[in-house]
Design a protein around this motif. Structure first.
Motif, mmCIF file in Angstrom:
data_model
loop_
_atom_site.group_PDB
_atom_site.id
_atom_site.type_symbol
_atom_site.label_atom_id
_atom_site.label_comp_id
_atom_site.label_asym_id
_atom_site.label_seq_id
_atom_site.Cartn_x
_atom_site.Cartn_y
_atom_site.Cartn_z
ATOM 1 N N SER A 186 8.639 -37.244 4.639
ATOM 2 C CA SER A 186 8.676 -38.703 4.697
ATOM 3 C C SER A 186 7.259 -39.255 4.796
ATOM 4 O O SER A 186 6.391 -38.689 5.439
ATOM 5 N N SER A 187 7.050 -40.364 4.133
ATOM 6 C CA SER A 187 5.729 -40.977 4.170
ATOM 7 C C SER A 187 5.742 -42.056 5.246
ATOM 8 O O SER A 187 6.790 -42.503 5.690
ATOM 9 N N LEU A 188 4.577 -42.434 5.650
ATOM 10 C CA LEU A 188 4.476 -43.403 6.740
ATOM 11 C C LEU A 188 5.070 -44.750 6.351
ATOM 12 O O LEU A 188 5.585 -45.467 7.187
ATOM 13 N N SER A 189 5.020 -45.084 5.052
ATOM 14 C CA SER A 189 5.579 -46.381 4.663
ATOM 15 C C SER A 189 7.111 -46.399 4.816
ATOM 16 O O SER A 189 7.693 -47.424 5.131
ATOM 17 N N TYR A 190 7.757 -45.241 4.617
ATOM 18 C CA TYR A 190 9.206 -45.187 4.866
ATOM 19 C C TYR A 190 9.490 -45.422 6.337
ATOM 20 O O TYR A 190 10.412 -46.125 6.709
ATOM 21 N N LEU A 191 8.678 -44.787 7.166
ATOM 22 C CA LEU A 191 8.900 -44.902 8.615
ATOM 23 C C LEU A 191 8.834 -46.347 9.072
ATOM 24 O O LEU A 191 9.539 -46.763 9.975
ATOM 25 N N LYS A 192 7.981 -47.101 8.414
ATOM 26 C CA LYS A 192 7.846 -48.507 8.772
ATOM 27 C C LYS A 192 9.107 -49.274 8.389
ATOM 28 O O LYS A 192 9.556 -50.148 9.098
ATOM 29 N N ARG A 193 9.687 -48.899 7.254
ATOM 30 C CA ARG A 193 10.836 -49.664 6.738
ATOM 31 C C ARG A 193 12.173 -49.263 7.353
ATOM 32 O O ARG A 193 13.075 -50.078 7.455
ATOM 33 N N THR A 222 2.186 -38.074 16.742
ATOM 34 C CA THR A 222 3.589 -38.446 16.564
ATOM 35 C C THR A 222 4.068 -39.337 17.705
ATOM 36 O O THR A 222 4.754 -40.339 17.473
ATOM 37 N N MET A 225 2.504 -42.751 17.304
ATOM 38 C CA MET A 225 3.101 -43.477 16.193
ATOM 39 C C MET A 225 4.500 -43.966 16.559
ATOM 40 O O MET A 225 4.837 -45.127 16.335
ATOM 41 N N LEU A 229 5.674 -47.845 16.953
ATOM 42 C CA LEU A 229 6.718 -48.444 16.114
ATOM 43 C C LEU A 229 7.935 -48.860 16.938
ATOM 44 O O LEU A 229 8.955 -49.272 16.394
#
Ligand code: C2E
Ligand code: CA
Ligand code: CA
Ligand code: CA
Length: 276
Positions: A186-193, A222, A225, A229
Motif C-alpha cells: 500500500s502506498s501512503l496516498s491510499y492510507l490517507k484516503r 509506523t 504515521m 492519521l
C-alpha cells in the motif's frame, strides 16, 4: 487410446498427481467439514498499555475428525483458491457476531471488540456489505464492537469501490483494521484516503526490532504515521517483555501476542476478565 494416455501422463509426474489428488480430497473434506460444523473460533487477547483486555482477534481452527485441530495456514489458502472461503468466511462472521451478542449483556464483556479476518474474495464479493449487515441484524450483535481486518493487497484493487464499502459499513459503526502492515504494497496516498480505524504492525517488524535498527526505525515511523492519521496502533506477535517495553517507548500502546496470551477457545478467555 493407450498411447494418448501415455502422452498425457508424461506431463504429470507422480508427485504432481499426488498433490492434485490431496488437494481435491482436502477440498471435499472441507465442504463436508462446513456441513458438519467442524470449524471453530479461537480468540487471541488484545490488551492496552495497562495490560487490560480490550478485545480479541477471532482465528479460525478446523477440528478435523482424523487430523485433529488444524491451523488456518493448512486450509485458508486452499479455501481461497476454491472459493470455499466464502461460506467459511460467512460462518466465521456469524460465529463472531453471535459471541458479540452474548457479550453485550454483561458489563465486564460489553466493551470488548472482536476482530475478524476478511479475505479479498469475500470483501470484493458483490454482497459483502449486505451480508455483514444481515449477519449483524440476525444475531443482534452491536456493530460498533465488530472490527474487520483487511490486508494491504486487498485494498489496492479498486480503491474507490473499497472505500465505498468501508464507508457503508462504518455508517453502522463497524471498524476497520489494516492487518500485517508493512508487508504489502500500500502506498501512503491510499492510507490517507482509506477510512481505517486501526493499523496493525506486523509481527515480523516486532520480532526484529530489538536486534535490527532498521526494523526499529520502521516501527517508530509506523507508530508516528498511524497516530498522526488518527488511527489506533496495535502491535502483533509481541512475545517478550522487552518487545513490549520497546513498543511502548515508541508510543504503541496496544498489543497482541503470545506474551499476553495465545489464541484460546472462548471459555479460556475468562481468566483475562478479572472482575474489578
Ligand atoms: P494473522 O491475521 O496475521 O493472525 C495472526 C497469527 O499470528 C495467528 O496465527 C496467531 O496465532 C499468530 N500469533 C499471534 N501472536 C503470536 C506471537 O506472539 N508469536 C507468533 N509467532 N505468532 C503469533 P493463526 O491463528 O495460525 O492464523 C494464521 C493466519 O490465518 C492469520 O494471520 C490469518 O491471515 C489467517 N486466518 C485466521 N483465521 C482466519 C479467518 O477466519 N479468515 C481468514 N480469511 N483468514 C484467517
Ligand atoms: Ca489478522
Ligand atoms: Ca496479522
Ligand atoms: Ca500474518
Amino acid at each position: 487410446a493407450k498411447d494418448a494416455g501415455r502422452n498425457t501422463l508424461r506431463f504429470f509426474d507422480p508427485d504432481m498427481q499426488a498433490v492434485i489428488s490431496a488437494r481435491a480430497e482436502m477440498e471435499a473434506d472441507m465442504r463436508l467439514g462446513l456441513q458438519e460444523n467442524q470449524f471453530l473460533l479461537y480468540y487471541q487477547p488484545q490488551v492496552n498499555h495497562a495490560g487490560r483486555l480490550i478485545g480479541v482477534e477471532a482465528l479460525v481452527r478446523w477440528q478435523h475428525p482424523l487430523r485433529g485441530l488444524v491451523a488456518p495456514a493448512h486450509f485458508i489458502p486452499l479455501a481461497e483458491d476454491t472459493g470455499l472461503i466464502l461460506p467459511l468466511g460467512q460462518w466465521v462472521m456469524e460465529a463472531a457476531c453471535r459471541q458479540l451478542q452474548l457479550w453485550r449483556t454483561q458489563a465486564h464483556t460489553a466493551q470488548l471488540t472482536i476482530a475478524v479476518n476478511v479475505s479479498a474474495l469475500q470483501f470484493h464479493g458483490e454482497s459483502f456489505v449486505s451480508d455483514v449487515l444481515a449477519t449483524l441484524a440476525r444475531t443482534g450483535a452491536p456493530a460498533d464492537r465488530l472490527k474487520l481486518e483487511l490486508t494491504e493487497s486487498l485494498l489496492v484493487k479498486d480503491v474507490d469501490g473499497v472505500i465505498a464499502k468501508m464507508v457503508a459499513l462504518k455508517a453502522h459503526g463497524v471498524g476497520f483494521s489494516l492487518d500485517d502492515f508493512g508487508t504489502g504494497y500500500s502506498s501512503l496516498s491510499y492510507l490517507k484516503r482509506l477510512p481505517l480505524d486501526q493499523i496493525k504492525i506486523d509481527q515480523s517488524f516486532v520480532s526484529d526490532a530489538l536486534s535490527n535498527p532498521k526494523d526499529a526505525a520502521l516501527v517508530r515511523a509506523t507508530v508516528a504515521m498511524g497516530r498522526g492519521l488518527g488511527m489506533m496502533v496495535i502491535a502483533e506477535g509481541v512475545e517478550t517483555q522487552m518487545q513490549r517495553d520497546f513498543l511502548e517507548g515508541e508510543g504503541c500502546l496496544n498489543f497482541q501476542g503470545y506474551f499476553f496470551g495465545r489464541p484460546v477457545p472462548v471459555a479460556e478467555l475468562a481468566c483475562f476478565l478479572v472482575a474489578e
